[in-house]
Write a protein that holds these residues in place. Structure first.
Motif, PDB file in Angstrom:
ATOM      1  N   PRO A   6       0.787  -1.221   0.000  1.00  0.00           N
ATOM      2  CA  PRO A   6       0.000   0.000   0.000  1.00  0.00           C
ATOM      3  C   PRO A   6       0.827   1.284   0.000  1.00  0.00           C
ATOM      4  CG  PRO A   6      -0.863  -1.558   1.592  1.00  0.00           C
ATOM      5  CD  PRO A   6       0.383  -2.141   1.041  1.00  0.00           C
ATOM      6  N   ALA A   7       1.889   1.294   0.809  1.00  0.00           N
ATOM      7  CA  ALA A   7       2.679   2.527   0.881  1.00  0.00           C
ATOM      8  C   ALA A   7       3.367   2.806  -0.453  1.00  0.00           C
ATOM      9  CB  ALA A   7       3.705   2.425   1.999  1.00  0.00           C
ATOM     10  N   LEU A   8       3.820   1.746  -1.119  1.00  0.00           N
ATOM     11  CA  LEU A   8       4.472   1.926  -2.413  1.00  0.00           C
ATOM     12  C   LEU A   8       3.461   2.398  -3.450  1.00  0.00           C
ATOM     13  CD1 LEU A   8       6.674  -1.282  -2.611  1.00  0.00           C
ATOM     14  CD2 LEU A   8       7.263   0.951  -1.716  1.00  0.00           C
ATOM     15  N   ALA A   9       2.298   1.760  -3.419  1.00  0.00           N
ATOM     16  CA  ALA A   9       1.259   2.143  -4.363  1.00  0.00           C
ATOM     17  C   ALA A   9       0.862   3.597  -4.142  1.00  0.00           C
ATOM     18  CB  ALA A   9       0.051   1.231  -4.199  1.00  0.00           C
ATOM     19  N   ALA A  10       0.855   4.022  -2.892  1.00  0.00           N
ATOM     20  CA  ALA A  10       0.494   5.405  -2.582  1.00  0.00           C
ATOM     21  C   ALA A  10       1.490   6.365  -3.220  1.00  0.00           C
ATOM     22  CB  ALA A  10       0.457   5.604  -1.070  1.00  0.00           C
ATOM     23  N   GLN A  11       2.767   6.033  -3.121  1.00  0.00           N
ATOM     24  CA  GLN A  11       3.776   6.913  -3.717  1.00  0.00           C
ATOM     25  C   GLN A  11       3.643   6.936  -5.228  1.00  0.00           C
ATOM     26  OE1 GLN A  11       7.741   6.536  -2.329  1.00  0.00           O
ATOM     27  NE2 GLN A  11       7.162   6.508  -0.187  1.00  0.00           N
ATOM     28  N   ALA A  12       3.341   5.764  -5.791  1.00  0.00           N
ATOM     29  CA  ALA A  12       3.154   5.713  -7.241  1.00  0.00           C
ATOM     30  C   ALA A  12       1.966   6.580  -7.650  1.00  0.00           C
ATOM     31  CB  ALA A  12       2.925   4.266  -7.673  1.00  0.00           C
ATOM     32  N   GLN A  13       0.922   6.534  -6.853  1.00  0.00           N
ATOM     33  CA  GLN A  13      -0.268   7.337  -7.179  1.00  0.00           C
ATOM     34  C   GLN A  13       0.025   8.828  -7.091  1.00  0.00           C
ATOM     35  OE1 GLN A  13      -3.572   5.460  -4.819  1.00  0.00           O
ATOM     36  NE2 GLN A  13      -4.764   6.451  -6.398  1.00  0.00           N
ATOM     37  N   LEU A  14       0.804   9.204  -6.093  1.00  0.00           N
ATOM     38  CA  LEU A  14       1.169  10.622  -5.964  1.00  0.00           C
ATOM     39  C   LEU A  14       1.956  11.077  -7.196  1.00  0.00           C
ATOM     40  CD1 LEU A  14       2.208  10.721  -2.193  1.00  0.00           C
ATOM     41  CD2 LEU A  14       0.183  11.774  -3.195  1.00  0.00           C
ATOM     42  N   ALA A  15       2.872  10.216  -7.624  1.00  0.00           N
ATOM     43  CA  ALA A  15       3.665  10.558  -8.809  1.00  0.00           C
ATOM     44  C   ALA A  15       2.764  10.657 -10.034  1.00  0.00           C
ATOM     45  CB  ALA A  15       4.756   9.508  -9.028  1.00  0.00           C
ATOM     46  N   GLN A  16       1.772   9.792 -10.107  1.00  0.00           N
ATOM     47  CA  GLN A  16       0.840   9.836 -11.244  1.00  0.00           C
ATOM     48  C   GLN A  16       0.018  11.119 -11.236  1.00  0.00           C
ATOM     49  OE1 GLN A  16      -1.502   6.248 -11.210  1.00  0.00           O
ATOM     50  NE2 GLN A  16      -0.177   5.273 -12.713  1.00  0.00           N
ATOM     51  N   ILE A  17      -0.390  11.522 -10.048  1.00  0.00           N
ATOM     52  CA  ILE A  17      -1.166  12.769  -9.951  1.00  0.00           C
ATOM     53  C   ILE A  17      -0.318  13.940 -10.460  1.00  0.00           C
ATOM     54  CG2 ILE A  17      -2.187  14.432  -8.321  1.00  0.00           C
ATOM     55  CD1 ILE A  17      -3.139  12.010  -6.672  1.00  0.00           C
ATOM     56  N   HIS A  18       0.946  13.940 -10.045  1.00  0.00           N
ATOM     57  CA  HIS A  18       1.840  15.011 -10.513  1.00  0.00           C
ATOM     58  C   HIS A  18       1.972  14.969 -12.037  1.00  0.00           C
ATOM     59  CE1 HIS A  18       5.155  17.785 -10.795  1.00  0.00           C
ATOM     60  NE2 HIS A  18       5.946  16.843 -11.300  1.00  0.00           N
ATOM     61  N   GLU A  19       2.157  13.773 -12.545  1.00  0.00           N
ATOM     62  CA  GLU A  19       2.306  13.610 -13.984  1.00  0.00           C
ATOM     63  C   GLU A  19       1.052  14.106 -14.715  1.00  0.00           C
ATOM     64  OE1 GLU A  19       3.056   9.806 -16.787  1.00  0.00           O
ATOM     65  OE2 GLU A  19       4.026   9.751 -14.832  1.00  0.00           O
ATOM     66  N   HIS A  20      -0.086  13.768 -14.145  1.00  0.00           N
ATOM     67  CA  HIS A  20      -1.359  14.172 -14.729  1.00  0.00           C
ATOM     68  C   HIS A  20      -1.489  15.700 -14.702  1.00  0.00           C
ATOM     69  CE1 HIS A  20      -5.845  13.003 -15.201  1.00  0.00           C
ATOM     70  NE2 HIS A  20      -5.215  12.990 -16.338  1.00  0.00           N
ATOM     71  N   ASN A  21      -1.081  16.292 -13.590  1.00  0.00           N
ATOM     72  CA  ASN A  21      -1.132  17.758 -13.475  1.00  0.00           C
ATOM     73  C   ASN A  21      -0.264  18.418 -14.554  1.00  0.00           C
ATOM     74  OD1 ASN A  21      -2.760  17.606 -11.273  1.00  0.00           O
ATOM     75  ND2 ASN A  21      -1.156  18.043  -9.754  1.00  0.00           N
ATOM     76  N   MET A  22       0.849  17.766 -14.872  1.00  0.00           N
ATOM     77  CA  MET A  22       1.794  18.337 -15.832  1.00  0.00           C
ATOM     78  C   MET A  22       1.313  18.184 -17.270  1.00  0.00           C
ATOM     79  SD  MET A  22       4.633  19.258 -14.116  1.00  0.00           S
ATOM     80  CE  MET A  22       6.120  18.948 -15.054  1.00  0.00           C
ATOM     81  N   SER A  23       0.353  17.303 -17.474  1.00  0.00           N
ATOM     82  CA  SER A  23      -0.004  16.960 -18.853  1.00  0.00           C
ATOM     83  C   SER A  23      -0.948  17.967 -19.509  1.00  0.00           C
ATOM     84  CB  SER A  23      -0.645  15.574 -18.893  1.00  0.00           C
ATOM     85  OG  SER A  23      -1.894  15.613 -18.219  1.00  0.00           O
ATOM     86  N   GLY A  24      -1.399  18.963 -18.746  1.00  0.00           N
ATOM     87  CA  GLY A  24      -2.268  19.987 -19.319  1.00  0.00           C
ATOM     88  C   GLY A  24      -3.627  19.444 -19.717  1.00  0.00           C
ATOM     89  N   ASN A  25      -4.116  18.446 -19.008  1.00  0.00           N
ATOM     90  CA  ASN A  25      -5.401  17.836 -19.344  1.00  0.00           C
ATOM     91  C   ASN A  25      -6.563  18.787 -19.027  1.00  0.00           C
ATOM     92  OD1 ASN A  25      -6.620  17.018 -16.543  1.00  0.00           O
ATOM     93  ND2 ASN A  25      -4.415  16.670 -16.482  1.00  0.00           N
ATOM     94  N   HIS A  26      -7.736  18.424 -19.541  1.00  0.00           N
ATOM     95  CA  HIS A  26      -8.880  19.335 -19.440  1.00  0.00           C
ATOM     96  C   HIS A  26      -9.433  19.462 -18.025  1.00  0.00           C
ATOM     97  CE1 HIS A  26     -10.756  15.383 -19.854  1.00  0.00           C
ATOM     98  NE2 HIS A  26     -11.806  15.904 -19.248  1.00  0.00           N
ATOM     99  N   GLU A  27      -9.084  18.519 -17.132  1.00  0.00           N
ATOM    100  CA  GLU A  27      -9.593  18.607 -15.760  1.00  0.00           C
ATOM    101  C   GLU A  27      -8.874  19.684 -14.954  1.00  0.00           C
ATOM    102  OE1 GLU A  27      -8.559  14.710 -14.651  1.00  0.00           O
ATOM    103  OE2 GLU A  27     -10.305  13.779 -15.572  1.00  0.00           O
ATOM    104  N   PHE A  28      -7.754  20.117 -15.498  1.00  0.00           N
ATOM    105  CA  PHE A  28      -6.932  21.054 -14.743  1.00  0.00           C
ATOM    106  C   PHE A  28      -7.531  22.460 -14.802  1.00  0.00           C
ATOM    107  CE2 PHE A  28      -3.114  23.570 -13.835  1.00  0.00           C
ATOM    108  CZ  PHE A  28      -2.674  22.898 -12.707  1.00  0.00           C
TER     109      PHE A  28
END
Lengths: 182, 255
Positions: free
Chosen positions: B111-133
């Motif tokens: 779980p702790a590893l998955a949590a870190q992976a998810q945080l990194a994904q959120i950052h990546e998603h934020n950087m991608s300029g997607n429409h939800e931003f």
């Protein structure tokens, strides 16, 4: 011997036992793993204060229970899961018939059902019964972990056992094993 | 004949034999004791088959800096001890690529590893300029957005001195709705994700405050607790800088 080596030889062997305790507290593997990890990190931080001649299993169990209580409180504050449960008196036995040969009767249940029945008890009863029966800690040690008098541990263990029995009788009825009148 | 109390029976289970004479004579108490013992034995048996995953011991050992007893599994460092970081990160980076390339394995991660992976994904998603931003640099407007979506306003750094807010969004982290905003800094883009979970590693005391550090792929992460939430700063910048950034969110520490 360094603290690290001492911790490895004194505390680490209890990791399996602490996982079982965590499972009894959390009721699922993911949260139990997190709780064990938190507990050992905390224990490592506090290891200097551990009295090397005392019961390490009880010391770790106390840390784990405190961590768990902290988590429950935090989750209450942030609107997630689980109220803190209070010690409640067990309901009177529902049906004594099936217990004439209790060992045979208990064999009807799967391990999962027995654990599930334990998980239905309030935190205080569940923890007390687990530490006494599964971890086989002394009533004195459990009293220290739970921060209550030894007499409270005795009465709580007994009530927890009755509550567990009632829960299993309920399962037995659902399974069609029980329900007849004496 | 007066019977043994439940408490006395519990003492007998614990090994106290002072009431053994009564048990010889009293069938009822003998049966009551047998029932209690049977329940105790059944409970113990049920838990005898509950076993922890081998990876947990590995996680804890690695976190404590203890020698591994098992063959290392592909995993990232979850507990950052600065002295060990340089050597661990190279091994971790190779493993992370595999994990990221096979998303299904995320569910198998601790779980702790998955949590870190998810945080990194959120950052990546934020950087991608997607429409939800929600692109917005005005702190007041970001605050209004969060108030409407989350019901509270997360703490944000004051723009200026090279810092600029870029925008924010609502994401999901471990099944919960969380807020995230993005800060442009002289060191790089940083996402701050505000979660209700508590950090799962040994914190490091700095500036009278405990900070938790972690890493995933190219992302570094630092977390600090504030007002019942965990603020996770994620970006391809140093832990030191992330710590400094998060420090700006905290009330002034006493001198």
């Amino acid at each position: 011997m360094t603290d690290k080596h001492e911790f490895e030889s004194i505390a680490m062997p209890y990791m399996g036992a602490m996982y079982k305790f965590a499972y009894a507290l959390c009721g699922n593997s993911d949260n139990a793993q997190d709780l064990v990890q938190d507990t050992f990190l905390k224990a490592f931080e506090k290891f200097k204060s551990f009295d090397k001649g005392s019961n390490c299993r009880a010391w770790l169990a106390a840390i784990m229970r405190n961590k768990w209580i902290d988590q429950l409180r935090h989750n209450q504050v942030t609107g997630q899961i689980l109220p803190l449960e209070h010690d409640i008196a067990a309901k009177p036995a529902q049906n004594e018939t099936e217990w004439s040969d209790c060992r045979d009767f208990l064999e009807k249940f799967s391990d999962e059902q027995v654990i599930k029945a334990l998980l239905t008890l309030g935190e205080e009863q569940r923890t007390t019964l687990f530490l006494i029966d599964v971890e086989q800690l002394s009533q004195d040690d459990v009293a220290k972990i739970m921060d209550v008098a030894v007499g409270t541990v005795k009465s709580r263990t007994s009530r927890a056992r009755s509550a567990l029995k009632n829960e299993l009788i309920g399962y037995a009825k659902e399974m069609g094993y029980a329900g007849g009148e004496k | 004949m007066s019977h043994l109390t439940d408490e006395q029976l519990e003492e007998i289970i614990q090994g106290d034999n002072s009431a053994s004479e009564h048990l010889v004579e009293c069938q009822l108490c003998k049966e009551r004791l047998a029932e209690k013992r049977a329940l105790a034995d059944r409970l113990k048996l049920a838990f005898s088959k509950v076993e922890m995953a081998g990876q947990l011991e590995q996680r804890i050992r690695s976190g404590l800096g203890l020698n591994s007893r098992m063959s290392p599994e592909p995993k990232i460092k979850i507990l950052n001890f600065r002295a060990h970081w340089k050597s661990i990160s190279a091994i971790a980076a190779a493993a992370i690529i595999l994990i990221v390339a096979v998303p299904v394995s995320m569910r198998l991660m601790a779980p702790a590893l998955a949590a870190q992976a998810q945080l990194a994904q959120i950052h990546e998603h934020n950087m991608s300029g997607n429409h939800e931003f929600h692109s917005e640099a005005d702190p007041a407007k970001l605050a209004e957005y969060f108030k409407g979506k989350l019901g509270f306003i997360p703490s944000m750094p004051t723009p200026g001195r090279g810092l600029a807010l870029r925008g924010c969004c609502i994401r999901h982290f471990r099944g919960k709705v969380v807020g995230s905003y993005v800060v442009e800094t002289p060191e790089g883009i940083v996402s701050v994700i505000v979660v209700t979970d508590t950090p799962k590693s040994m914190g490091m005391k700095r500036k009278d405050q405990t900070f938790w550090e972690g890493s995933f792929a190219k992302c570094e992460m630092v977390t600090v607790s504030l007002d019942g939430f965990s603020y996770c700063a994620v970006g391809e910048v140093s832990h030191e800088y992330l710590t400094d950034l998060l420090s700006q969110l905290l009330p002034d520490s006493p001198e």
